[in-house]
Design a protein around this motif. Structure first.
Motif, PDB file in Angstrom:
ATOM      1  N   THR A  60       0.825  -1.204   0.000  1.00 25.18           N
ATOM      2  CA  THR A  60       0.000   0.000   0.000  1.00 25.18           C
ATOM      3  C   THR A  60       0.862   1.258   0.000  1.00 25.18           C
ATOM      4  OG1 THR A  60      -1.727  -1.196   1.191  1.00 25.18           O
ATOM      5  CG2 THR A  60      -1.857   1.204   1.216  1.00 25.18           C
ATOM      6  N   ALA A  61       1.961   1.225   0.732  1.00 25.52           N
ATOM      7  CA  ALA A  61       2.859   2.379   0.784  1.00 25.52           C
ATOM      8  C   ALA A  61       3.539   2.634  -0.563  1.00 25.52           C
ATOM      9  CB  ALA A  61       3.912   2.169   1.872  1.00 25.52           C
ATOM     10  N   VAL A  62       3.786   1.594  -1.324  1.00 26.98           N
ATOM     11  CA  VAL A  62       4.459   1.708  -2.619  1.00 26.98           C
ATOM     12  C   VAL A  62       3.476   2.091  -3.733  1.00 26.98           C
ATOM     13  CG1 VAL A  62       5.678   0.320  -4.367  1.00 26.98           C
ATOM     14  CG2 VAL A  62       6.322   0.154  -1.974  1.00 26.98           C
ATOM     15  N   LEU A  63       2.227   1.789  -3.547  1.00 32.83           N
ATOM     16  CA  LEU A  63       1.216   1.998  -4.591  1.00 32.83           C
ATOM     17  C   LEU A  63       1.177   3.411  -5.175  1.00 32.83           C
ATOM     18  CD1 LEU A  63      -0.880   0.310  -6.074  1.00 32.83           C
ATOM     19  CD2 LEU A  63      -2.548   0.994  -4.361  1.00 32.83           C
ATOM     20  N   PRO A  64       1.296   4.485  -4.395  1.00 34.77           N
ATOM     21  CA  PRO A  64       1.247   5.834  -4.996  1.00 34.77           C
ATOM     22  C   PRO A  64       2.380   6.131  -5.990  1.00 34.77           C
ATOM     23  CG  PRO A  64       0.896   5.968  -2.640  1.00 34.77           C
ATOM     24  CD  PRO A  64       1.290   4.555  -2.944  1.00 34.77           C
ATOM     25  N   TRP A  65       3.482   5.387  -5.908  1.00 34.66           N
ATOM     26  CA  TRP A  65       4.586   5.596  -6.843  1.00 34.66           C
ATOM     27  C   TRP A  65       4.283   5.043  -8.228  1.00 34.66           C
ATOM     28  CZ3 TRP A  65       8.881   3.444  -3.168  1.00 34.66           C
ATOM     29  CH2 TRP A  65       9.084   4.342  -2.117  1.00 34.66           C
ATOM     30  N   ASP A  66       3.336   4.128  -8.302  1.00 35.36           N
ATOM     31  CA  ASP A  66       3.018   3.471  -9.572  1.00 35.36           C
ATOM     32  C   ASP A  66       2.023   4.330 -10.352  1.00 35.36           C
ATOM     33  OD1 ASP A  66       2.937   1.689 -11.609  1.00 35.36           O
ATOM     34  OD2 ASP A  66       2.088   0.039 -10.441  1.00 35.36           O
ATOM     35  N   PRO A  68       1.022   6.427 -14.171  1.00 34.40           N
ATOM     36  CA  PRO A  68       1.159   6.194 -15.614  1.00 34.40           C
ATOM     37  C   PRO A  68       2.389   6.860 -16.241  1.00 34.40           C
ATOM     38  CG  PRO A  68      -1.077   6.860 -15.072  1.00 34.40           C
ATOM     39  CD  PRO A  68      -0.265   7.016 -13.833  1.00 34.40           C
ATOM     40  N   ASP A  69       2.934   7.897 -15.595  1.00 29.68           N
ATOM     41  CA  ASP A  69       4.074   8.591 -16.190  1.00 29.68           C
ATOM     42  C   ASP A  69       5.436   8.016 -15.781  1.00 29.68           C
ATOM     43  OD1 ASP A  69       3.711   9.485 -13.613  1.00 29.68           O
ATOM     44  OD2 ASP A  69       4.351  11.536 -14.035  1.00 29.68           O
ATOM     45  N   VAL A  70       5.455   6.862 -15.103  1.00 29.89           N
ATOM     46  CA  VAL A  70       6.717   6.220 -14.744  1.00 29.89           C
ATOM     47  C   VAL A  70       7.329   5.620 -16.007  1.00 29.89           C
ATOM     48  CG1 VAL A  70       7.783   4.332 -13.451  1.00 29.89           C
ATOM     49  CG2 VAL A  70       6.015   5.708 -12.378  1.00 29.89           C
ATOM     50  N   ASP A  71       8.596   5.983 -16.263  1.00 28.13           N
ATOM     51  CA  ASP A  71       9.314   5.447 -17.423  1.00 28.13           C
ATOM     52  C   ASP A  71       9.449   3.928 -17.268  1.00 28.13           C
ATOM     53  OD1 ASP A  71      10.982   4.919 -19.562  1.00 28.13           O
ATOM     54  OD2 ASP A  71      12.762   5.804 -18.626  1.00 28.13           O
ATOM     55  N   PRO A  72       8.960   3.164 -18.241  1.00 23.83           N
ATOM     56  CA  PRO A  72       8.999   1.697 -18.122  1.00 23.83           C
ATOM     57  C   PRO A  72      10.417   1.115 -18.040  1.00 23.83           C
ATOM     58  CG  PRO A  72       7.783   2.365 -20.092  1.00 23.83           C
ATOM     59  CD  PRO A  72       8.285   3.591 -19.448  1.00 23.83           C
ATOM     60  N   ASN A  73      11.413   1.895 -18.432  1.00 26.33           N
ATOM     61  CA  ASN A  73      12.800   1.417 -18.396  1.00 26.33           C
ATOM     62  C   ASN A  73      13.570   1.919 -17.182  1.00 26.33           C
ATOM     63  OD1 ASN A  73      12.487   0.073 -20.878  1.00 26.33           O
ATOM     64  ND2 ASN A  73      12.778   1.996 -21.955  1.00 26.33           N
ATOM     65  N   SER A  74      12.902   2.609 -16.276  1.00 29.54           N
ATOM     66  CA  SER A  74      13.573   3.166 -15.100  1.00 29.54           C
ATOM     67  C   SER A  74      13.733   2.130 -13.991  1.00 29.54           C
ATOM     68  CB  SER A  74      12.785   4.362 -14.568  1.00 29.54           C
ATOM     69  OG  SER A  74      11.551   3.928 -14.028  1.00 29.54           O
ATOM     70  N   ARG A  75      14.587   2.478 -13.038  1.00 29.49           N
ATOM     71  CA  ARG A  75      14.772   1.615 -11.858  1.00 29.49           C
ATOM     72  C   ARG A  75      13.492   1.539 -11.033  1.00 29.49           C
ATOM     73  NH1 ARG A  75      20.751   2.676  -9.325  1.00 29.49           N
ATOM     74  NH2 ARG A  75      21.896   1.877 -11.117  1.00 29.49           N
ATOM     75  N   LEU A  76      12.774   2.653 -10.982  1.00 35.12           N
ATOM     76  CA  LEU A  76      11.512   2.668 -10.241  1.00 35.12           C
ATOM     77  C   LEU A  76      10.516   1.673 -10.845  1.00 35.12           C
ATOM     78  CD1 LEU A  76       9.621   3.766  -8.082  1.00 35.12           C
ATOM     79  CD2 LEU A  76       9.025   5.639  -9.655  1.00 35.12           C
ATOM     80  N   MET A  78      11.231  -1.012 -12.515  1.00 31.92           N
ATOM     81  CA  MET A  78      11.706  -2.366 -12.202  1.00 31.92           C
ATOM     82  C   MET A  78      11.384  -2.708 -10.743  1.00 31.92           C
ATOM     83  SD  MET A  78      12.927  -5.199 -12.979  1.00 31.92           S
ATOM     84  CE  MET A  78      13.790  -5.198 -14.503  1.00 31.92           C
ATOM     85  N   PHE A  79      11.599  -1.752  -9.845  1.00 28.20           N
ATOM     86  CA  PHE A  79      11.280  -1.955  -8.427  1.00 28.20           C
ATOM     87  C   PHE A  79       9.791  -2.251  -8.247  1.00 28.20           C
ATOM     88  CE2 PHE A  79       9.725   0.030  -4.465  1.00 28.20           C
ATOM     89  CZ  PHE A  79      10.336  -0.809  -3.546  1.00 28.20           C
ATOM     90  N   LEU A  80       8.939  -1.478  -8.906  1.00 32.69           N
ATOM     91  CA  LEU A  80       7.488  -1.680  -8.807  1.00 32.69           C
ATOM     92  C   LEU A  80       7.078  -3.028  -9.370  1.00 32.69           C
ATOM     93  CD1 LEU A  80       6.307   1.900  -9.774  1.00 32.69           C
ATOM     94  CD2 LEU A  80       6.278   0.867  -7.498  1.00 32.69           C
ATOM     95  N   PHE A  81       7.739  -3.449 -10.442  1.00 30.85           N
ATOM     96  CA  PHE A  81       7.463  -4.758 -11.027  1.00 30.85           C
ATOM     97  C   PHE A  81       7.818  -5.873 -10.040  1.00 30.85           C
ATOM     98  CE2 PHE A  81       9.017  -8.457 -13.441  1.00 30.85           C
ATOM     99  CZ  PHE A  81       7.836  -8.822 -14.057  1.00 30.85           C
ATOM    100  N   VAL A  82       8.983  -5.755  -9.406  1.00 32.34           N
ATOM    101  CA  VAL A  82       9.413  -6.764  -8.422  1.00 32.34           C
ATOM    102  C   VAL A  82       8.451  -6.791  -7.234  1.00 32.34           C
ATOM    103  CG1 VAL A  82      11.246  -7.360  -6.782  1.00 32.34           C
ATOM    104  CG2 VAL A  82      11.824  -6.735  -9.121  1.00 32.34           C
ATOM    105  N   VAL A  83       8.021  -5.627  -6.776  1.00 33.78           N
ATOM    106  CA  VAL A  83       7.063  -5.563  -5.666  1.00 33.78           C
ATOM    107  C   VAL A  83       5.741  -6.220  -6.069  1.00 33.78           C
ATOM    108  CG1 VAL A  83       5.652  -4.002  -4.265  1.00 33.78           C
ATOM    109  CG2 VAL A  83       8.088  -3.566  -4.531  1.00 33.78           C
ATOM    110  N   ASP A  84       5.250  -5.934  -7.273  1.00 35.07           N
ATOM    111  CA  ASP A  84       3.995  -6.539  -7.742  1.00 35.07           C
ATOM    112  C   ASP A  84       4.096  -8.061  -7.812  1.00 35.07           C
ATOM    113  OD1 ASP A  84       2.510  -4.262  -7.945  1.00 35.07           O
ATOM    114  OD2 ASP A  84       2.652  -4.091 -10.123  1.00 35.07           O
ATOM    115  N   ILE A  85       5.161  -8.553  -8.397  1.00 34.61           N
ATOM    116  CA  ILE A  85       5.336 -10.005  -8.518  1.00 34.61           C
ATOM    117  C   ILE A  85       5.494 -10.636  -7.135  1.00 34.61           C
ATOM    118  CG2 ILE A  85       6.843 -11.834  -9.405  1.00 34.61           C
ATOM    119  CD1 ILE A  85       5.131 -10.450 -11.540  1.00 34.61           C
ATOM    120  N   SER A  86       6.302 -10.021  -6.283  1.00 27.85           N
ATOM    121  CA  SER A  86       6.533 -10.574  -4.938  1.00 27.85           C
ATOM    122  C   SER A  86       5.249 -10.628  -4.119  1.00 27.85           C
ATOM    123  CB  SER A  86       7.571  -9.734  -4.187  1.00 27.85           C
ATOM    124  OG  SER A  86       8.782  -9.721  -4.885  1.00 27.85           O
TER     125      SER A  86
END
Length: 145
Positions: A60-66, A68-76, A78-86
């Protein structure tokens, strides 16, 4: 109905906890099945509940960072992807463990007989669909979960 006693180590002293499992989980695992009894102990433990609660709070704390304007190739991204999968894996494992311990439906105490578990199950399904549709531009399920 069989009452299964399992000895638990509690510090220096031992105590017995009575576990009353009913019916056959998933039509295969009876009330005396060793792994089902262990799954029941884990599913009922306070530590497991606190662990899942911590994952929910972190997610829930990470959700506001996700956004639509997040660059799909950024570290953020990738971090959000790992959090979603985990989180998807953890919530799916939790649901699977409880289904194994209590059974899915059709018997007293089954997983889907509890309203909170129904909500959890719906969120797990929405999460799995959302993760599987990643990259298609379909993000409405993230709002639901």
């Amino acid at each position: 109905d069989v009452i299964k006693s399992i000895k638990l180590q509690s510090g220096a002293k031992k105590k017995k906890r009575k576990i009353k499992l009913k019916g056959y989980s998933l039509c295969l695992f009876g009330p005396e099945n060793y792994w089902r009894c262990k799954a029941h102990l884990i599913a009922k433990s306070t530590k497991a509940d606190l662990f899942i609660l911590a994952i929910i709070i972190f997610s829930t704390a990470v959700l506001p960072w996700d956004t639509p304007d997040v660059d799909p190739n950024s570290r953020l991204a990738m971090f959000l992807f790992v959090v979603d999968i985990s989180t998807a894996v953890m919530f799916t494992l939790e649901a699977g463990l409880k289904i194994f311990a209590y059974g899915l439906v059709g018997m007293e105490g089954a997983y889907l007989m509890d309203n909170w578990n129904r909500l959890d199950f719906a969120i797990v399904i929405a999460t799995l669909v959302d993760v599987s549709l990643r990259g298609t531009g379909f993000k409405i399920l993230k709002v639901i979960r």
